[in-house]
Design an enzyme around this catalytic site. Structure first.
Site, short mmCIF file in Angstrom:
data_model
loop_
_atom_site.label_atom_id
_atom_site.label_comp_id
_atom_site.label_asym_id
_atom_site.label_seq_id
_atom_site.Cartn_x
_atom_site.Cartn_y
_atom_site.Cartn_z
N ASN A 116 65.95 133.75 -6.95
CA ASN A 116 65.30 132.58 -6.38
C ASN A 116 64.16 132.16 -7.30
O ASN A 116 63.59 132.99 -8.01
CB ASN A 116 64.72 132.93 -5.00
CG ASN A 116 64.05 131.74 -4.33
OD1 ASN A 116 64.56 130.61 -4.38
ND2 ASN A 116 62.90 131.96 -3.72
N HIS A 118 60.41 130.26 -7.12
CA HIS A 118 59.38 129.91 -6.14
C HIS A 118 58.17 129.32 -6.87
O HIS A 118 57.74 129.87 -7.88
CB HIS A 118 58.97 131.15 -5.34
CG HIS A 118 57.97 130.85 -4.27
ND1 HIS A 118 58.32 130.23 -3.08
CD2 HIS A 118 56.64 131.04 -4.23
CE1 HIS A 118 57.23 130.07 -2.35
NE2 HIS A 118 56.20 130.54 -3.02
N SER A 145 57.54 131.63 -10.21
CA SER A 145 58.12 132.97 -10.33
C SER A 145 59.61 132.92 -10.07
O SER A 145 60.07 132.24 -9.14
CB SER A 145 57.50 133.91 -9.28
OG SER A 145 56.09 133.86 -9.29
N ASP A 154 60.27 135.71 -0.11
CA ASP A 154 59.55 135.53 -1.38
C ASP A 154 58.92 136.84 -1.86
O ASP A 154 57.90 136.83 -2.57
CB ASP A 154 58.46 134.44 -1.25
CG ASP A 154 59.06 133.09 -0.89
OD1 ASP A 154 60.19 132.80 -1.32
OD2 ASP A 154 58.38 132.32 -0.17
C1 GAR Z 1 61.20 123.87 -6.96
O1 GAR Z 1 59.85 123.61 -7.19
C2 GAR Z 1 61.38 125.27 -6.43
O2 GAR Z 1 60.48 126.20 -6.98
C3 GAR Z 1 61.09 125.08 -4.97
O3 GAR Z 1 61.71 123.86 -4.64
C4 GAR Z 1 61.71 123.02 -5.80
C5 GAR Z 1 63.13 122.55 -6.03
O4 GAR Z 1 63.18 121.57 -7.03
N1 GAR Z 1 61.61 126.16 -4.18
C6 GAR Z 1 60.98 126.65 -3.13
O5 GAR Z 1 59.94 126.22 -2.71
C7 GAR Z 1 61.69 127.80 -2.48
N2 GAR Z 1 60.82 128.48 -1.57
P1 GAR Z 1 64.57 121.11 -7.63
O6 GAR Z 1 65.50 120.78 -6.46
O7 GAR Z 1 64.22 119.88 -8.43
O8 GAR Z 1 65.11 122.22 -8.48
#
Ligand code: GAR
Length: 202
Positions: A116, A118, A145, A154
């Protein structure tokens, strides 16, 4: 794919998304550039309107949409999800902005095989709204991360992190942008490490 021929076995991935899919795009691009020796067998979204589905289709990747609203409990949804995942026999499942908590059942089933990303320097700022919370706390440093997924939200072992400075005039949007830029570098890198057999839990 031709760039990968001389680098050993190609790692099969399934990518789970819920939204824009910019991390998905960075992985697609890294594979196309030959820097990550992997193949995305499918992209699965829990949202019909996820832009990442278009990105996948543009790259010729099979897409599946499995909305979660019609399932009354988490495990029931995850069992359906697992059936989709298993049909591609992936060696690694990539959560790329997949905004659902996975059940212990799902996480255990694919133990050590789910990554994942985060938007925080874990273990700080687990959960949502990380950029706002970082600003509110007056932090001078923030980041992203990549970690292995365990039953702790997480909380799994960290594979790689990237740091960005928090400037006085940063707001949620500027931080989001800075952090995303780093995400797009470290996620392909983490998959590359996994493909090279350099990610393991002890
Ligand atoms: C990213 O910033 C990722 O780190 C976050 O969602 C966004 C997805 O962007 N994920 C979380 O918050 C998971 N807990 P994307 O769809 O443009 O890749």
């Amino acid at each position: 794919m031709t760039n990968n021929r001389n680098q050993g076995k190609v790692l099969t991935l399934v990518v789970l998304i819920s939204g824009s899919g910019s991390n998905l795009q960075s992985i697609i691009d890294a594979i196309a550039a030959g820097t990550v020796n992997a193949r995305i067998a499918a992209v699965i979204s829990n949202r019909t309107d996820a832009y990442g589905l278009e990105r996948a289709a543009n790259a010729g990747i099979e897409t599946i949409v499995e909305p979660h609203q019609q399932y009354s409990d988490r495990k029931q949804y995850d069992q359906v999800l697992a059936r989709h995942v298993d049909s591609f026999s992936p060696e690694l499942i990539i959560l790329a902005g997949f905004m659902r908590i996975l059940s212990p059942w799902f996480v255990t089933r694919y133990s050590g095989k789910i990554l994942n990303i985060h938007p925080s320097l874990l273990p700080k700022y687990k959960g949502t709204n990380t950029h706002q919370r970082v600003i509110d706390a007056g932090e001078t440093e923030h980041g992203a991360s990549v970690h292995l997924v365990t039953e702790q939200l997480d909380g799994g072992p960290i594979v790689i992190q990237a740091r960005v400075p928090v400037e006085r005039d940063d707001d949620v949007e500027s931080l989001r942008k800075k952090v995303l830029e780093q995400e797009h570098l470290i996620y392909p890198e983490a998959i590359k490490l996994f493909a090279q057999g350099r990610v393991r839990t002890e």
